[in-house]
Write an enzyme that holds these catalytic residues in place. Structure first.
Site: not given
Ligand code: F6P
Length: 461
Positions: A163, A369
């Site tokens: 992602h 991003d």
């Molecule tokens: O973009 C990667 C990501 O893992 C997405 O799931 C989300 O937008 C963000 O990072 C959330 O991060 P975390 O799970 O560390 O809160």
């Protein structure tokens, strides 16, 4: 036919009263996109970290239903959360994958915990798997999971979607074990990326580090063969359009009540240094200096959702943003106008949709991003007959598709300020046309499309 098993570090929110902290409820883009897509596809089993901090460490399981999905969460100990999640995931992999080399913090013990937690995910998952299942692993927290499952004897297809960006060959080598991590990634039957750039970085890195060969569809190295694909993640436009569910009664209020006749410039981000929030605030100040006509006439709402609040770089970023908001407001504010409204909190989707609709400009200006779904949500929320304008950083995955946005270089305050000025000056016909073309793109590449396209490719792998 077997079942669909999705694995990710972060899971949909635990129901209240099951030990969830408010921190655990902030689920981010991956979970929101997957939830919508999974429901449209009939649901499945979703496995990951419960989000509960400080439990026994023996990995107690918790299960709950969410829509059509059965969620299985297991707990991590405080030590694992610190070393695996706050440490290796968020202080090493996150900055490295986003090409923030200077922010990478490596530690052998954190790397060890990352390996251990990936191995424990595999052990916990294995009893739930059957060979005909479709297994889909998500994101940088679980790069090694495929190999761990193979070690335990799982022979079925495993897909992996990244992602975040895949960085350049040189940057990847900052990892303590770049060959080992890449060889482990080769155990996935299919690896999906948001953009061609990320996929090409991966291919080049595999060619240089592993001597892999690429025939245009399959990557091969030492007897391992894997498919690669480009699947830009999207949103479900219907969830944001005119018929989207709205908050009831008094809670219907968007931003207009506060802004009055003023031009509204909106930013919505997790509070993360990759998002370029200080750069954006500087750019807004540059606009106010260069075009004094916007003083009193424009107002910037910057929503920062709390994120990774125990990681030092995030604590420091919060301080930087808050200091800067104070400075800019100190320079420009008057008794009847405060230029920057800073909101350190997260909002439910329905409320954000109202905010998006009220905004004349949405500023999506990360320094880097993987995709950025705020850009797509904003476009999907607009009134097609009088839409707002998206100002978008060239360094987002979204910019590879959304070329009708006003594209800017977030490192250059004058460029972003010019972009805001351009966005606020576009005639109605031009705004309508750009919005129409952007809507076509986000409708074509919705989250449902993303989900089905990946799984179809995995079935063929
Ligand atoms: O973009 C990667 C990501 O893992 C997405 O799931 C989300 O937008 C963000 O990072 C959330 O991060 P975390 O799970 O560390 O809160």
């Amino acid at each position: 036919m077997g079942k669909l098993v999705v694995v990710s570090n972060r899971l949909p929110p635990l129901p209240e009263g099951r030990g969830a902290s408010s921190r655990a409820q902030e689920v981010g883009g991956l979970v929101s996109a997957l939830l919508g897509a999974l429901d449209s596809g009939g649901g499945g089993v979703w496995f990951g970290w419960s989000g509960r901090p400080g439990q026994s460490g023996r990995g107690a399981a918790v299960s709950w239903e969410h829509g059509k999905n059965c969620i299985l969460g297991f707990d991590l100990s405080d030590r694992e959360i610190e070393g695996y999640y706050n440490g290796f995931c968020n202080r090493a992999l996150w900055p490295l994958l986003h090409s923030f080399q200077g922010r990478v913090r490596l530690s052998r013990s954190e790397e060890r915990l990352y390996r251990q937690v990936n191995a424990r995910f595999a052990q916990r998952l294995m009893p739930h798997l059957e060979p005909e299942d479709t297994l889909w692993v998500h994101d940088y927290h679980l790069i090694l999971l495929g190999r761990e499952l193979r070690r335990l004897g799982y022979g079925g297809r495993i897909g992996f979607f990244l992602h975040v960006p895949f960085p350049s060959y040189n940057t990847w080598q900052i990892l303590p074990d770049p060959e080992g991590f890449l060889t482990a990634m080769m155990e996935y039957s299919l690896v999906g990326f948001h953009t061609r750039t990320y996929r090409d970085n991966y291919i080049y890195t595999a060619q240089r580090l592993l001597g892999a060969s690429w025939d245009g569809a399959t990557l091969a190295s030492e007897g391992r063969r894997q498919r690669l694909g480009i699947f830009p993640i999207g949103v479900e436009p219907a969830r944001f359009g005119p018929r989207a569910p709205a908050p009831e009664g008094r809670r219907r209020r968007g931003l207009l009540g506060e802004a009055g006749h003023r031009r509204i410039i909106l930013g919505v981000d997790r509070l993360d240094y990759t998002k370029g929030i200080p750069h954006r605030i500087q750019a807004f100040a540059t606009l106010l200096r260069a075009h004094p006509g916007y003083r009193r006439e424009a107002i910037m709402f910057q929503i920062c959702a709390p994120s990774r609040t125990r990681v030092p770089e995030y604590i420091e970023q919060k301080r930087t943003v808050e200091t800067l908001v104070g400075q800019v407001n100190g320079e420009f504010a008057d008794h009847d106008w405060v230029p920057v409204r800073y909101l350190y909190r997260s909002y439910p989707q329905e409320r954000l949709t109202l905010f998006y609709r009220d905004a004349h400009v949405c500023l999506v200006t990360p320094l880097r991003d993987g995709m950025n779904l705020v850009a797509k949500e904003f476009i999907a929320s607009q009134d097609p007959e009088d839409p707002g304008v998206l100002v978008l950083s060239r360094f987002t995955g979204a910019a590879e598709e959304m070329t009708e946005a006003v594209l800017v270089n977030p490192y250059l305050p004058e460029d972003v300020a010019d972009g805001i000025h351009e966005a606020l000056s576009l005639p109605l016909g031009e705004r309508v046309e750009r919005h129409r073309r952007l809507m076509e793109k986000i409708t074509r590449h919705s989250s449902e499309w993303w989900f089905k396209a990946f799984l179809a490719e995995l079935a063929a792998a």
